[in-house]
Design a protein around this motif. Sequence first.
Motif, PDB file in Angstrom:
ATOM      1  N   ARG A  28       0.350  -1.102  -0.549  1.00  0.00           N
ATOM      2  CA  ARG A  28      -0.012  -0.398  -0.013  1.00  0.00           C
ATOM      3  C   ARG A  28       0.889   1.382   0.334  1.00  0.00           C
ATOM      4  NH1 ARG A  28      -5.144   0.435   1.456  1.00  0.00           N
ATOM      5  NH2 ARG A  28      -5.513  -1.395   1.638  1.00  0.00           N
ATOM      6  N   LEU A  29       0.862   2.469  -1.423  1.00  0.00           N
ATOM      7  CA  LEU A  29       1.365   3.135  -0.822  1.00  0.00           C
ATOM      8  C   LEU A  29       0.968   4.471  -0.542  1.00  0.00           C
ATOM      9  CD1 LEU A  29       2.721   3.108  -5.053  1.00  0.00           C
ATOM     10  CD2 LEU A  29       3.818   1.939  -3.116  1.00  0.00           C
ATOM     11  N   GLN A  30       2.092   5.418  -0.486  1.00  0.00           N
ATOM     12  CA  GLN A  30       1.152   6.920   0.657  1.00  0.00           C
ATOM     13  C   GLN A  30       0.881   7.646  -0.855  1.00  0.00           C
ATOM     14  OE1 GLN A  30       1.244   6.762   3.668  1.00  0.00           O
ATOM     15  NE2 GLN A  30      -0.169   8.926   4.297  1.00  0.00           N
ATOM     16  N   GLY A  31      -0.185   8.730   0.343  1.00  0.00           N
ATOM     17  CA  GLY A  31      -0.244   9.752  -1.048  1.00  0.00           C
ATOM     18  C   GLY A  31      -1.374   8.984  -1.572  1.00  0.00           C
ATOM     19  N   CYS A  32      -2.277  10.118  -2.448  1.00  0.00           N
ATOM     20  CA  CYS A  32      -3.866  10.400  -3.272  1.00  0.00           C
ATOM     21  C   CYS A  32      -4.818  11.426  -2.555  1.00  0.00           C
ATOM     22  CB  CYS A  32      -4.803   8.840  -2.175  1.00  0.00           C
ATOM     23  SG  CYS A  32      -6.105   8.609  -3.159  1.00  0.00           S
ATOM     24  N   PRO A  33      -4.797  12.449  -3.664  1.00  0.00           N
ATOM     25  CA  PRO A  33      -5.219  13.175  -4.051  1.00  0.00           C
ATOM     26  C   PRO A  33      -6.978  13.464  -4.111  1.00  0.00           C
ATOM     27  CG  PRO A  33      -3.978  13.231  -5.824  1.00  0.00           C
ATOM     28  CD  PRO A  33      -3.801  11.925  -5.119  1.00  0.00           C
ATOM     29  N   VAL A  34      -7.253  12.287  -4.615  1.00  0.00           N
ATOM     30  CA  VAL A  34      -8.763  12.001  -5.054  1.00  0.00           C
ATOM     31  C   VAL A  34      -9.779  12.604  -3.861  1.00  0.00           C
ATOM     32  CG1 VAL A  34      -9.994   9.841  -6.455  1.00  0.00           C
ATOM     33  CG2 VAL A  34      -7.615   9.985  -6.716  1.00  0.00           C
ATOM     34  N   GLY A  35     -10.032  12.235  -2.574  1.00  0.00           N
ATOM     35  CA  GLY A  35     -10.494  12.281  -1.985  1.00  0.00           C
ATOM     36  C   GLY A  35     -12.219  11.613  -2.043  1.00  0.00           C
ATOM     37  N   CYS A  36     -12.353  10.124  -2.383  1.00  0.00           N
ATOM     38  CA  CYS A  36     -13.312   9.562  -2.178  1.00  0.00           C
ATOM     39  C   CYS A  36     -14.189   9.552  -0.446  1.00  0.00           C
ATOM     40  CB  CYS A  36     -13.185   7.732  -2.748  1.00  0.00           C
ATOM     41  SG  CYS A  36     -12.140   7.972  -3.899  1.00  0.00           S
ATOM     42  N   PRO A  37     -15.240   9.989  -0.893  1.00  0.00           N
ATOM     43  CA  PRO A  37     -15.399   9.881   0.965  1.00  0.00           C
ATOM     44  C   PRO A  37     -15.974   9.424   1.824  1.00  0.00           C
ATOM     45  CG  PRO A  37     -17.144  11.703  -1.040  1.00  0.00           C
ATOM     46  CD  PRO A  37     -16.101  10.751  -1.412  1.00  0.00           C
ATOM     47  N   TRP A  38     -15.785   7.831   0.768  1.00  0.00           N
ATOM     48  CA  TRP A  38     -16.314   6.672   1.764  1.00  0.00           C
ATOM     49  C   TRP A  38     -15.194   5.600   1.889  1.00  0.00           C
ATOM     50  CZ3 TRP A  38     -18.200   7.647  -3.705  1.00  0.00           C
ATOM     51  CH2 TRP A  38     -17.071   6.808  -4.482  1.00  0.00           C
ATOM     52  N   CYS A  39     -13.525   6.293   1.637  1.00  0.00           N
ATOM     53  CA  CYS A  39     -12.491   5.822   1.648  1.00  0.00           C
ATOM     54  C   CYS A  39     -12.144   4.967   3.254  1.00  0.00           C
ATOM     55  CB  CYS A  39     -11.260   6.700   0.782  1.00  0.00           C
ATOM     56  SG  CYS A  39      -9.517   6.153   1.050  1.00  0.00           S
ATOM     57  N   ASP A  40     -12.537   3.778   2.882  1.00  0.00           N
ATOM     58  CA  ASP A  40     -11.466   3.466   4.274  1.00  0.00           C
ATOM     59  C   ASP A  40      -9.929   3.063   4.400  1.00  0.00           C
ATOM     60  OD1 ASP A  40     -10.858   1.350   2.105  1.00  0.00           O
ATOM     61  OD2 ASP A  40     -12.305   0.041   2.791  1.00  0.00           O
ATOM     62  N   THR A  41      -9.485   4.038   3.169  1.00  0.00           N
ATOM     63  CA  THR A  41      -7.636   4.175   4.052  1.00  0.00           C
ATOM     64  C   THR A  41      -7.893   6.081   3.871  1.00  0.00           C
ATOM     65  OG1 THR A  41      -7.143   3.976   1.097  1.00  0.00           O
ATOM     66  CG2 THR A  41      -7.042   2.225   2.851  1.00  0.00           C
ATOM     67  N   GLN A  42      -8.284   6.126   4.583  1.00  0.00           N
ATOM     68  CA  GLN A  42      -7.784   8.009   5.072  1.00  0.00           C
ATOM     69  C   GLN A  42      -6.591   7.857   5.215  1.00  0.00           C
ATOM     70  OE1 GLN A  42     -10.858  10.761   5.335  1.00  0.00           O
ATOM     71  NE2 GLN A  42     -12.734   9.908   4.760  1.00  0.00           N
ATOM     72  N   HIS A  43      -6.137   6.921   6.142  1.00  0.00           N
ATOM     73  CA  HIS A  43      -4.537   7.505   6.166  1.00  0.00           C
ATOM     74  C   HIS A  43      -3.775   7.934   5.335  1.00  0.00           C
ATOM     75  CE1 HIS A  43      -5.692   3.235   6.239  1.00  0.00           C
ATOM     76  NE2 HIS A  43      -4.319   2.929   6.555  1.00  0.00           N
ATOM     77  N   THR A  44      -3.820   7.133   4.459  1.00  0.00           N
ATOM     78  CA  THR A  44      -2.863   7.026   3.462  1.00  0.00           C
ATOM     79  C   THR A  44      -2.777   8.357   2.333  1.00  0.00           C
ATOM     80  OG1 THR A  44      -4.453   5.978   1.731  1.00  0.00           O
ATOM     81  CG2 THR A  44      -3.021   4.347   3.071  1.00  0.00           C
ATOM     82  N   TRP A  45      -3.951   9.390   2.458  1.00  0.00           N
ATOM     83  CA  TRP A  45      -3.871  10.457   1.481  1.00  0.00           C
ATOM     84  C   TRP A  45      -2.854  11.066   1.594  1.00  0.00           C
ATOM     85  CZ3 TRP A  45      -9.569  12.305   1.902  1.00  0.00           C
ATOM     86  CH2 TRP A  45     -10.850  11.367   1.141  1.00  0.00           C
ATOM     87  N   THR A  46      -2.417  11.453   2.900  1.00  0.00           N
ATOM     88  CA  THR A  46      -1.237  12.563   3.061  1.00  0.00           C
ATOM     89  C   THR A  46       0.394  11.890   3.053  1.00  0.00           C
ATOM     90  OG1 THR A  46      -2.929  14.572   3.825  1.00  0.00           O
ATOM     91  CG2 THR A  46      -0.546  15.089   4.012  1.00  0.00           C
ATOM     92  N   ILE A  47       1.114  12.766   2.329  1.00  0.00           N
ATOM     93  CA  ILE A  47       2.315  12.466   2.678  1.00  0.00           C
ATOM     94  C   ILE A  47       2.981  13.621   3.015  1.00  0.00           C
ATOM     95  CG2 ILE A  47       4.660  12.259   1.144  1.00  0.00           C
ATOM     96  CD1 ILE A  47       3.786  11.160  -1.550  1.00  0.00           C
ATOM     97  N   ASP A  48       3.243  13.359   4.338  1.00  0.00           N
ATOM     98  CA  ASP A  48       3.709  14.406   6.024  1.00  0.00           C
ATOM     99  C   ASP A  48       4.950  13.472   6.209  1.00  0.00           C
ATOM    100  OD1 ASP A  48       4.446  15.979   8.017  1.00  0.00           O
ATOM    101  OD2 ASP A  48       2.713  15.143   8.812  1.00  0.00           O
ATOM    102  N   PRO A  49       6.097  14.674   5.810  1.00  0.00           N
ATOM    103  CA  PRO A  49       7.221  14.068   6.016  1.00  0.00           C
ATOM    104  C   PRO A  49       7.715  13.798   7.740  1.00  0.00           C
ATOM    105  CG  PRO A  49       7.281  15.817   4.715  1.00  0.00           C
ATOM    106  CD  PRO A  49       6.641  16.234   5.467  1.00  0.00           C
ATOM    107  N   GLU A  50       6.548  14.521   8.222  1.00  0.00           N
ATOM    108  CA  GLU A  50       7.441  14.102  10.045  1.00  0.00           C
ATOM    109  C   GLU A  50       6.488  12.478  10.103  1.00  0.00           C
ATOM    110  OE1 GLU A  50       5.854  17.142  12.396  1.00  0.00           O
ATOM    111  OE2 GLU A  50       6.483  18.568  11.832  1.00  0.00           O
TER     112      GLU A  50
END
Length: 224
Positions: A28-50
């Motif tokens: 599972r790769l990190q990062g997604c700008p699509v923004g599906c409201p029902w997404c069950d992997t919203q924790h993968t959306w943002t690539i935060d360097p921290e």
Amino acid sequence: MSLYKINEVFESLQGEGSYTGLPSIFVRLQGCPVGCPWCDTQHTWTIDPESELSSAEVMAQNTESSNWFEQSVEQLIQLFADQGYVAKHVVITGGEPCLYDLSAITTRLIDDGYSVQIETSGTYEIIAHADTWVTVSPKVNMPGGKPVLKSAMLRANEIKHPIAMQKHVEELDQVLLLLGDSPIPNVYLQPISQQKRATELAIKTCIARNWRLSLQTHKFIGIE
């Protein structure tokens, strides 16, 4: 050298689409700008360097997290060996995996005897080995505002579309027009969150259209 930002790696059974029931290694790769409201992997959306950790730290986590680690193809294949994985099918998912150039990872895995599948929203160009199985789950009118690409639809080996109401079927009809005169690959309808109304609509539509039903089997049997 290609590097990939990875949210998690695990071995399980594929629960959706054509490969349902097949033992698989999920990357599972990190990062997604699509923004599906029902997404069950919203924790993968943002690539935060921290949120970057070592692979050992991320692999040791047993809950969903926005943490990620970065690895090369060689390191990832070594990780498979270190974890003792035996599945020979690899599913590259996300997030949105096609944010990345996947040619290096898919080529190496196929050369090493794996079959490879990408699960994508169809909103980014698909850059991968020609023998990669591509599952397009076309995300139409999502908050990210990214259109489904004709090139992605033409590359699809299967189309898997989550639905909850009739308008989702109508949206799929519109995006299928991108195929023009090209053959339509197998279409799977997947009820969102196993809702009763969504499931009934999916069954009715699959029978009427000669499409296929995709249930999230892994959720029914309680595996990842």
